[in-house]
Design a protein around this motif. Structure first.
Motif, PDB file in Angstrom:
ATOM      1  N   GLY A   1      -2.302   5.283   9.313  1.00  0.00           N
ATOM      2  CA  GLY A   1      -2.590   3.945   9.832  1.00  0.00           C
ATOM      3  C   GLY A   1      -2.915   2.893   8.794  1.00  0.00           C
ATOM      4  O   GLY A   1      -2.746   1.694   9.047  1.00  0.00           O
ATOM      5  N   SER A   2      -3.368   3.301   7.596  1.00  0.00           N
ATOM      6  CA  SER A   2      -3.798   2.300   6.607  1.00  0.00           C
ATOM      7  C   SER A   2      -2.944   2.299   5.340  1.00  0.00           C
ATOM      8  O   SER A   2      -3.338   1.729   4.331  1.00  0.00           O
ATOM      9  CB  SER A   2      -5.266   2.541   6.218  1.00  0.00           C
TER      10      SER A   2
ATOM     11  N   LYS B   1      -2.695   8.347  13.346  1.00  0.00           N
ATOM     12  CA  LYS B   1      -4.029   8.586  12.810  1.00  0.00           C
ATOM     13  C   LYS B   1      -4.005   8.737  11.290  1.00  0.00           C
ATOM     14  O   LYS B   1      -4.824   8.165  10.575  1.00  0.00           O
ATOM     15  CB  LYS B   1      -4.629   9.838  13.442  1.00  0.00           C
TER      16      LYS B   1
ATOM     17  N   LYS C   1      -7.195  11.782   8.554  1.00  0.00           N
ATOM     18  CA  LYS C   1      -6.848  10.380   8.354  1.00  0.00           C
ATOM     19  C   LYS C   1      -6.904  10.046   6.877  1.00  0.00           C
ATOM     20  O   LYS C   1      -7.854  10.417   6.181  1.00  0.00           O
ATOM     21  CB  LYS C   1      -7.825   9.480   9.125  1.00  0.00           C
TER      22      LYS C   1
ATOM     23  N   SER D   1     -11.469   8.297   1.182  1.00  0.00           N
ATOM     24  CA  SER D   1     -11.864   6.945   1.600  1.00  0.00           C
ATOM     25  C   SER D   1     -12.838   6.284   0.624  1.00  0.00           C
ATOM     26  O   SER D   1     -12.924   5.052   0.568  1.00  0.00           O
ATOM     27  CB  SER D   1     -12.492   6.990   2.998  1.00  0.00           C
TER      28      SER D   1
ATOM     29  N   ALA E   1       2.109  -0.076  12.534  1.00  0.00           N
ATOM     30  CA  ALA E   1       2.231  -0.788  11.258  1.00  0.00           C
ATOM     31  C   ALA E   1       3.340  -0.129  10.443  1.00  0.00           C
ATOM     32  O   ALA E   1       3.243   1.045  10.084  1.00  0.00           O
ATOM     33  CB  ALA E   1       0.912  -0.752  10.492  1.00  0.00           C
TER      34      ALA E   1
ATOM     35  N   HIS F   1      -0.573   0.641   3.851  1.00  0.00           N
ATOM     36  CA  HIS F   1       0.189  -0.609   3.903  1.00  0.00           C
ATOM     37  C   HIS F   1       1.041  -0.843   2.663  1.00  0.00           C
ATOM     38  O   HIS F   1       1.987  -1.634   2.701  1.00  0.00           O
ATOM     39  CB  HIS F   1      -0.773  -1.782   4.088  1.00  0.00           C
TER      40      HIS F   1
ATOM     41  N   PRO G   1      -6.051   2.129   1.223  1.00  0.00           N
ATOM     42  CA  PRO G   1      -5.207   0.929   1.360  1.00  0.00           C
ATOM     43  C   PRO G   1      -4.382   0.599   0.129  1.00  0.00           C
ATOM     44  O   PRO G   1      -3.389  -0.136   0.237  1.00  0.00           O
ATOM     45  CB  PRO G   1      -6.223  -0.182   1.659  1.00  0.00           C
TER      46      PRO G   1
ATOM     47  N   ASN H   1      -7.384   7.145   4.522  1.00  0.00           N
ATOM     48  CA  ASN H   1      -7.840   5.764   4.417  1.00  0.00           C
ATOM     49  C   ASN H   1      -7.817   5.356   2.947  1.00  0.00           C
ATOM     50  O   ASN H   1      -8.799   5.507   2.227  1.00  0.00           O
ATOM     51  CB  ASN H   1      -9.255   5.625   4.998  1.00  0.00           C
TER      52      ASN H   1
END
Length: 422
Positions: A254-255, A251, A216, A196, A283, A257, A220, A218
């Motif tokens: 989730g990010s 979980k 998770k 992250s 998403a 994208h 993007p 994280n």
């Protein structure tokens, strides 16, 4: 030409060779600095050192090469010789070291752990940008020196067989774009923290990583993700893995994208299918083009997770399925009812062009998945089937005959079995 002219010409030639004329020049020594550096960067570290004999001006050029690569393509001496050579190269080096690779030597840490600490300290003070280190001798993990976290110019980090302890004050690698960790010891929380805090991360590979329950990602800006997850023994015994809770698919992903390519091998899908699996993720992966998964069709939750991934990837173009042996036969719900339910939910693979399935054993659940893909992929070009050698020829022929009867949404779809098209 007169004898006198011949002698003059001959004299000029000799003077050019021996350096006794105003016409004398040295093509090698007088090359521009940037060209000399470009030549050295294309040589192995061994050949770069040998280049020092080309001329007097090249004698010390190898001492300022910014890329130091001691990998499997390098001549492999004994372990201690590797350590001694690296020590010697670093001791005479001048200027920055932008790239350092010491891999595939399986060094014994009980003999060279202190040396590696010194390498890390040296690199942290010389502008390291690309670092590859390990793996080490089997059963050995190098306890990473804390100076790693002061290497703030890192763009590429590839570590194997290391134990990492992230300092509390660590604020992240602000330039890191590519991260690969193999057989690394660190907690789930520290792994999340590391990822992250690398805001520009584009590729992430986690190989032989042992996780517990929650994880998770994280990141993007991530474009490529490769997960080869192993579970800790306590994770299998945890009641959380049996039912309830938010699905790990949600979980963990989730990010993501902007993800374009994803590889989920080993026990990764078994980890991701924990919790209540949704029909589709909140998403979708709108940019995902290439997906490779290791799946057990005997495990209903892995199959549910597979369909969730497919429904959440509307622009998927390439799909690879590696069939594994995990789980038990699908008896609840009955197999036919289960697959009918999947078809009713809908999953139009409108952009899917190629499918590769390996490890097929001729099971009905495998044929059902093939039926589903062929019926829902209107632009499919090629489906490659690799049937395991352990099944009999009769079983193989029966399976191939059943495939020939399947309806194909694409008029161009070709099924290839071990190099044959049907």
């Amino acid at each position: 030409m007169t004898n006198r002219n011949k002698k003059e010409a001959k004299g000029d030639k000799i003077s050019l060779q021996n350096g006794r004329s105003g016409l004398d020049f040295d093509l090698i020594s007088d090359l521009p600095e940037d060209i000399c550096n470009a030549i050295l960067l294309r040589l192995s570290i061994t050949d770069a050192v040998k280049a020092s004999i080309l001329s007097r001006k090249w004698r010390y050029r190898s001492a300022s090469i910014p890329h130091l690569v001691f990998d499997k393509d390098w001549i492999l001496p004994k372990n201690q010789e590797v350590v001694d050579i690296v020590n010697r190269v670093l001791s005479v080096h001048k200027g920055p070291v932008h790239k350092f690779v010491c891999s595939d030597h399986f060094l014994p840490l009980d003999q060279c752990g202190h040396d590696i600490d010194q390498w890390m300290l040296f690199l942290s003070e010389h502008g390291i940008e690309q670092l590859t280190l390990g793996p080490f001798m089997h059963g050995n993990w190098y306890v990473m020196h804390s100076c790693l976290f002061s290497c703030l110019e890192l763009t590429d980090l590839d570590l194997a067989s290391c134990e990492i302890n992230i300092p509390p004050a660590f604020e992240g690698f602000r330039h890191l774009r590519n991260l690969k960790l193999c057989d690394i010891i660190l907690s789930d929380d520290e792994l999340e923290q590391l990822i992250s805090k690398c805001l520009l991360l584009e590729t992430l590979t986690l190989d032989c990583i042992r996780l517990a329950i929650r994880f998770k990602i994280n990141a993007p800006n991530l474009r490529y993700l490769c997960l080869k997850i192993e579970f800790t023994s306590s994770a299998f015994d945890n009641e959380y893995f049996q039912q309830g809770g938010i699905c790990n698919l949600i979980k963990a992903f989730g990010s993501l994208h902007h993800i374009e390519k994803m590889t989920l091998h080993d026990e990764t899908l078994q980890f991701l299918r924990v919790g209540n699996i949704p029909d589709v993720l909140p998403a979708s992966f709108l940019h995902l083009k290439n997906l490779s998964m290791a799946v057990s069709f005997m495990d209903s939750k892995e199959v549910f997770a597979t369909f969730c991934m497919l429904r959440s990837s509307p622009n998927l173009e390439e799909l690879e399925i590696l069939i594994t042996k995990r789980g038990i036969e699908l008896h609840n719900p009955p197999l036919a009812v289960f697959w009918e339910a999947q078809e009713r939910l809908g999953c139009l693979l409108n952009h899917l062009q190629t499918v590769k399935m390996t490890g097929i054993k001729g099971k009905e659940c495998e044929l059902s998945f093939i039926r589903f893909v062929l019926a829902n992929a209107p632009v499919l070009g090629i489906m490659s089937i690799d049937i395991k050698m352990e099944i009999t020829m009769v079983e193989k022929l029966r399976f191939l005959q059943d495939m020939l009867q399947l309806r194909r949404a694409s008029t161009q779809a070709i099924i290839r079995c071990e190099g044959e098209s049907i």
